[in-house]
Motif scaffolding. Structure first.
Motif, PDB file in Angstrom:
ATOM      1  N   LYS A 236      40.999  34.472  46.537  1.00 17.54           N
ATOM      2  CA  LYS A 236      39.554  34.384  46.705  1.00 17.54           C
ATOM      3  C   LYS A 236      39.218  34.116  48.175  1.00 17.54           C
ATOM      4  N   PRO A 237      37.958  34.234  48.563  1.00 16.08           N
ATOM      5  CA  PRO A 237      37.595  33.982  49.960  1.00 16.08           C
ATOM      6  C   PRO A 237      37.995  32.592  50.458  1.00 16.08           C
ATOM      7  N   ASP A 238      38.026  31.592  49.572  1.00 19.61           N
ATOM      8  CA  ASP A 238      38.417  30.236  49.998  1.00 19.61           C
ATOM      9  C   ASP A 238      39.922  30.024  50.004  1.00 19.61           C
ATOM     10  N   GLY A 239      40.698  31.065  49.688  1.00 23.02           N
ATOM     11  CA  GLY A 239      42.157  30.963  49.709  1.00 23.02           C
ATOM     12  C   GLY A 239      42.780  30.627  48.377  1.00 23.02           C
ATOM     13  N   GLU A 240      41.995  30.158  47.418  1.00 29.03           N
ATOM     14  CA  GLU A 240      42.548  29.861  46.105  1.00 29.03           C
ATOM     15  C   GLU A 240      42.944  31.156  45.389  1.00 29.03           C
ATOM     16  N   LEU A 241      43.875  31.041  44.464  1.00 29.72           N
ATOM     17  CA  LEU A 241      44.412  32.228  43.817  1.00 29.72           C
ATOM     18  C   LEU A 241      43.605  32.602  42.577  1.00 29.72           C
ATOM     19  N   ALA A 242      43.305  33.890  42.479  1.00 26.92           N
ATOM     20  CA  ALA A 242      42.738  34.436  41.243  1.00 26.92           C
ATOM     21  C   ALA A 242      43.839  34.947  40.337  1.00 26.92           C
ATOM     22  N   GLY A 243      45.014  35.253  40.904  1.00 27.46           N
ATOM     23  CA  GLY A 243      46.129  35.742  40.117  1.00 27.46           C
ATOM     24  C   GLY A 243      47.326  36.024  40.996  1.00 27.46           C
ATOM     25  N   TYR A 244      48.450  36.296  40.358  1.00 25.22           N
ATOM     26  CA  TYR A 244      49.655  36.673  41.102  1.00 25.22           C
ATOM     27  C   TYR A 244      50.505  37.596  40.247  1.00 25.22           C
ATOM     28  N   ALA A 245      51.368  38.351  40.910  1.00 26.30           N
ATOM     29  CA  ALA A 245      52.363  39.195  40.257  1.00 26.30           C
ATOM     30  C   ALA A 245      53.680  39.017  40.979  1.00 26.30           C
ATOM     31  N   VAL A 246      54.760  38.828  40.221  1.00 22.11           N
ATOM     32  CA  VAL A 246      56.105  38.714  40.784  1.00 22.11           C
ATOM     33  C   VAL A 246      56.882  39.956  40.358  1.00 22.11           C
ATOM     34  N   LEU A 260      49.957  36.517  36.189  1.00 19.70           N
ATOM     35  CA  LEU A 260      49.068  35.513  35.611  1.00 19.70           C
ATOM     36  C   LEU A 260      47.733  35.571  36.320  1.00 19.70           C
ATOM     37  N   VAL A 261      46.661  35.420  35.552  1.00 21.90           N
ATOM     38  CA  VAL A 261      45.308  35.292  36.097  1.00 21.90           C
ATOM     39  C   VAL A 261      44.615  34.140  35.375  1.00 21.90           C
ATOM     40  N   ALA A 262      43.687  33.518  36.061  1.00 20.95           N
ATOM     41  CA  ALA A 262      42.909  32.453  35.437  1.00 20.95           C
ATOM     42  C   ALA A 262      41.699  33.011  34.704  1.00 20.95           C
ATOM     43  N   ASP A 263      41.265  34.199  35.094  1.00 21.78           N
ATOM     44  CA  ASP A 263      40.129  34.886  34.483  1.00 21.78           C
ATOM     45  C   ASP A 263      40.596  36.305  34.182  1.00 21.78           C
ATOM     46  N   LEU A 264      40.511  36.724  32.938  1.00 19.74           N
ATOM     47  CA  LEU A 264      41.019  38.035  32.549  1.00 19.74           C
ATOM     48  C   LEU A 264      40.296  39.187  33.243  1.00 19.74           C
ATOM     49  N   ARG A 265      39.108  38.945  33.812  1.00 20.20           N
ATOM     50  CA  ARG A 265      38.442  39.977  34.602  1.00 20.20           C
ATOM     51  C   ARG A 265      39.273  40.369  35.821  1.00 20.20           C
ATOM     52  N   HIS A 266      40.139  39.471  36.272  1.00 21.89           N
ATOM     53  CA  HIS A 266      40.915  39.722  37.482  1.00 21.89           C
ATOM     54  C   HIS A 266      42.239  40.419  37.205  1.00 21.89           C
ATOM     55  N   LEU A 267      42.544  40.670  35.930  1.00 21.24           N
ATOM     56  CA  LEU A 267      43.833  41.282  35.618  1.00 21.24           C
ATOM     57  C   LEU A 267      43.894  42.737  36.086  1.00 21.24           C
ATOM     58  N   ASP A 268      42.815  43.491  35.878  1.00 21.45           N
ATOM     59  CA  ASP A 268      42.808  44.892  36.320  1.00 21.45           C
ATOM     60  C   ASP A 268      43.017  45.021  37.827  1.00 21.45           C
ATOM     61  N   PRO A 269      42.259  44.303  38.645  1.00 23.54           N
ATOM     62  CA  PRO A 269      42.510  44.431  40.089  1.00 23.54           C
ATOM     63  C   PRO A 269      43.886  43.942  40.512  1.00 23.54           C
ATOM     64  N   LEU A 270      44.427  42.940  39.831  1.00 22.00           N
ATOM     65  CA  LEU A 270      45.770  42.467  40.163  1.00 22.00           C
ATOM     66  C   LEU A 270      46.810  43.544  39.861  1.00 22.00           C
TER      67      LEU A 270
END
Length: 344
Positions: A236-246, A260-270
């Protein structure tokens, strides 16, 4: 024949267990032993014959979960193996009963496993119940992979793929709002405390979630002896993570080991960012293992992944129903390669 089963000391049992692996688990590397049993979270049991010779072994790898917002201590049953001449039902059952003894002693609340077709009947007899099929999801990134499977020579596969690949359907994520458009994808070299906070937030999306804090991810992926892994984050703009992929690469395939994502809306962009990276680096296929949320499965389909069987089930052992009834449904879980002891 009578057998004895005892817990083994990781430091002194190394050679005996590695000899068993060489006979019965030839794909298991020697480096995996210290990673799991000496510096990791696994404990082991050895099966001995009348003469005291080790003829089998099994392990239990501790894995902490969040279950419906509460901590849950669990363990994955791993490394079940018995020498060929002792492969009657009794020795394997005895080893698995020793493993689930950790549940009855209260050391862990549940045990879980991903048995193959040979060991699945043993786990059923001990009392494990099936949770669901662990699915393998595959996306074709280049038709070279298809042509090679058809037996075409490399030069022909490569030549035809040059003009055929642009014809592959490009699945795009749905429109995102302004906040999502501000997310930035980037690779990171280590797992920091932002991953701890992300895991805590993600528990709202996934009722049963294996802990994915920085310490665990560092051990599981950065220190893994058998595969080099990389991490892609959506920040996110503040540096916190919306998601990650390994992910890690093997030959022409990019393996998505965890996400992993904290909000499922962010899964597609991840996932889209991961697929763009895989294409840039010339991977021909992308593969991931998953069991869990229907929303995740739908996102994988939306982005062009095809569901394939892996040949393994997820199974759970409980004492007096440690989990609520809804936990018997695979939809309540989020299981990926991060929750498995091998790098398939």
């Amino acid at each position: 024949m009578n057998y004895t089963i005892t817990a083994f000391d990781a430091a002194t049992a190394r050679q005996a267990i590695l000899a068993l692996w060489q006979r019965n688990l030839p794909d298991a590397s020697a480096d995996r032993y210290p990673w799991l049993y000496e510096s990791g979270l696994a404990a082991g049991f050895v099966l001995r014959s009348n003469g005291g010779e080790p003829v089998g072994a099994a392990g239990l790898m501790r894995r902490d979960f969040l279950a419906f917002g509460q901590p849950l201590t669990a363990g994955q049953a791993i490394d079940l193996n018995v020498d060929r001449e002792h492969r009657t039902v009794g020795p394997a059952l005895g080893l698995q009963r020793a493993v689930v003894g950790a549940v009855h002693s209260g050391e862990v609340r549940i045990a879980y496993a991903f048995p193959n077709q040979l060991s699945e009947p043993v786990l059923r007899r001990v009392g494990y119940r099936p949770l669901g099929d662990l699915q393998r999801w595959v996306k074709i990134l280049s038709l070279r992979a298809v042509f090679r499977r058809w037996g075409w020579p490399n030069w022909l596969s490569r030549s035809v793929a040059v003009w055929a690949d642009p014809l592959l359907p490009q699945r795009r994520p749905p429109r995102q709002d302004r906040l999502d458009q501000e997310l930035r994808a980037a690779e990171v070299e280590s797992f920091d405390d932002r991953f701890d906070r992300l895991c805590h937030r993600a528990a709202n999306q996934f009722p049963i979630l294996g802990q994915r804090g920085s310490a665990y991810l560092t051990w599981r992926f950065s220190r893994c002896p058998n595969q080099h892994y990389r991490a892609l984050v959506l920040a996110k703009p503040d540096g916190e993570l919306a998601g990650y992929a390994v992910f890690g690469r093997r030959e022409e395939t990019m393996h998505l080991a965890d996400f992993l994502v904290a909000d499922l809306r962010h899964l597609d962009p991840l996932l889209s960012a991961f697929l763009r990276l895989a294409r840039r680096e010339g991977a021909q296929t992308a593969v991931t293992l998953y069991l869990g949320s229907p929303a995740v499965r739908e996102a994988l389909r939306r982005l062009g992944f095809w569901q394939r069987p892996s040949g393994r089930k997820a199974m759970v052992y409980e004492k007096e129903r440690a989990l609520p009834p809804t936990a018997s449904q695979p939809d309540a879980w989020h299981l990926t390669g991060a929750d498995i002891d091998t790098d398939e």
